[in-house]
Design a protein around this motif. Structure first.
Motif, short mmCIF file in Angstrom:
data_model
loop_
_atom_site.label_atom_id
_atom_site.label_comp_id
_atom_site.label_asym_id
_atom_site.label_seq_id
_atom_site.Cartn_x
_atom_site.Cartn_y
_atom_site.Cartn_z
N GLN A 1 19.68 43.13 54.43
CA GLN A 1 21.08 43.55 54.52
C GLN A 1 22.01 42.34 54.58
N LEU B 1 18.78 56.64 52.03
CA LEU B 1 19.30 57.29 50.84
C LEU B 1 18.38 58.38 50.32
N VAL C 1 29.45 49.05 45.12
CA VAL C 1 28.07 48.96 45.61
C VAL C 1 27.38 47.79 44.91
N ALA D 1 21.24 48.59 48.95
CA ALA D 1 22.55 48.85 48.33
C ALA D 1 23.62 48.53 49.37
N LEU E 1 27.55 48.33 50.45
CA LEU E 1 28.84 48.92 50.12
C LEU E 1 29.98 48.01 50.58
N MET F 1 27.03 55.50 47.60
CA MET F 1 25.66 55.72 48.07
C MET F 1 24.80 56.30 46.94
N GLY G 1 23.63 53.66 44.63
CA GLY G 1 22.51 52.93 45.19
C GLY G 1 21.20 53.67 45.01
N ARG G 2 21.22 54.96 45.28
CA ARG G 2 20.00 55.76 45.10
C ARG G 2 19.61 55.81 43.63
N CYS H 1 21.04 51.90 52.45
CA CYS H 1 22.42 51.52 52.15
C CYS H 1 22.99 50.83 53.38
#
Length: 261
Positions: A17, A111, A186, A193, A195, A218, A221-222, A229
């Motif tokens: 992250q 996610l 994103v 992912a 944000l 989101m 990202g998925r 996320c």
């Protein structure tokens, strides 16, 4: 994102992250590599978010601070301290005259199932085609992030010229009756992912637009195979993100150097 990067599966995996956060800001003008122990970014624009230090580790803070002060001289900037920095950095900065100016929760969500809040009346969400210019996108987030008219054109140019080697960046814009009023972005990088730039024009707040733009990011990202996320929350966005299933997993603290607003 490099194919060899492992996909994070737990919201408590903090290092990917934080690497995502570094990738996002280094795209604005990184003078060091993503894995550098002293990560500095310099857009050259007079905005405190667009220049800064992202971490320091395994080197004396005094040396890192002196180097950063030279690199970022004449610009407003911030020093970010997160869970990927060495312990004691904050204390060392305070001893040098730096002032703590705030903190932001690091929040993360799985996610597996992306929330689908109802779309506010008249709202459409579109992906931004940077080749056509990100002017509407910048105009939509300007009031939320303090981008004044004097910076507008330079930020538009910077957005169009961000580095693309640090991850896949997808920008989204929300429109009400054709007018760009909200944004989110994103970054798919380092197995998560991330944000960013979630903002809504003040005249359109309170309608669920921010939640819709967050959920849309989101979903991107998925779509790109991510399981986790992550974001850094403002106090205003915190209840929205909590409602969407994000939980706090850590925090970043921001410091301002002496004589910098």
């Amino acid at each position: 994102m490099k194919a060899a990067e492992p996909v994070a599966t737990s919201i408590h995996e903090l290092l990917p992250q934080m690497a995502n956060l570094r990738a996002h800001w280094l795209a604005w003008g990184g003078s060091s590599g993503l894995d550098a122990d002293h990560a500095v970014y310099r857009s050259g624009l007079r905005h405190r978010l667009l220049n800064g230090v992202l971490r320091v580790r395994e080197r004396p803070v005094e040396d890192a601070a002196a180097e950063a002060e030279k690199q970022l001289s004449g610009l407003p900037w911030r020093w970010w301290i997160g869970p990927d920095s060495d312990p004691g950095v904050a204390h060392a900065l305070e001893g040098r005259g730096y002032a703590r100016v705030g903190s932001m929760p690091i929040m993360a969500a799985r996610l597996d199932k992306v929330p689908e809040p109802p779309l506010p009346a008249g709202l459409t969400v579109e992906r931004v085609d940077v080749s056509e210019g990100p002017a509407d996108y910048v105009d939509a987030y300007a009031s939320s992030f303090g981008v004044g008219p004097d910076l507008r054109d330079a930020v538009i140019d910077a957005e169009a010229g961000l580095r693309t080697d640090l991850g896949l960046l997808v920008r989204l814009v929300g429109r009400i009756d054709g007018r760009a009023v909200a944004t989110s972005a994103v970054l798919v990088s380092n197995g998560v992912a991330g944000l960013y730039w979630i903002g809504t024009d003040p005249a359109y707040r309170g309608r669920g637009i921010g939640a819709a733009l967050t959920a849309a990011a989101m979903a991107v990202g998925r779509e790109h195979g991510m399981s986790v996320c992550t974001l850094q929350a403002s106090s205003q966005g915190l209840p929205v993100y909590s409602w969407l299933g994000f939980v706090q997993v850590s925090e970043v603290v921001l410091y301002s150097p002496p004589s910098v607003s």
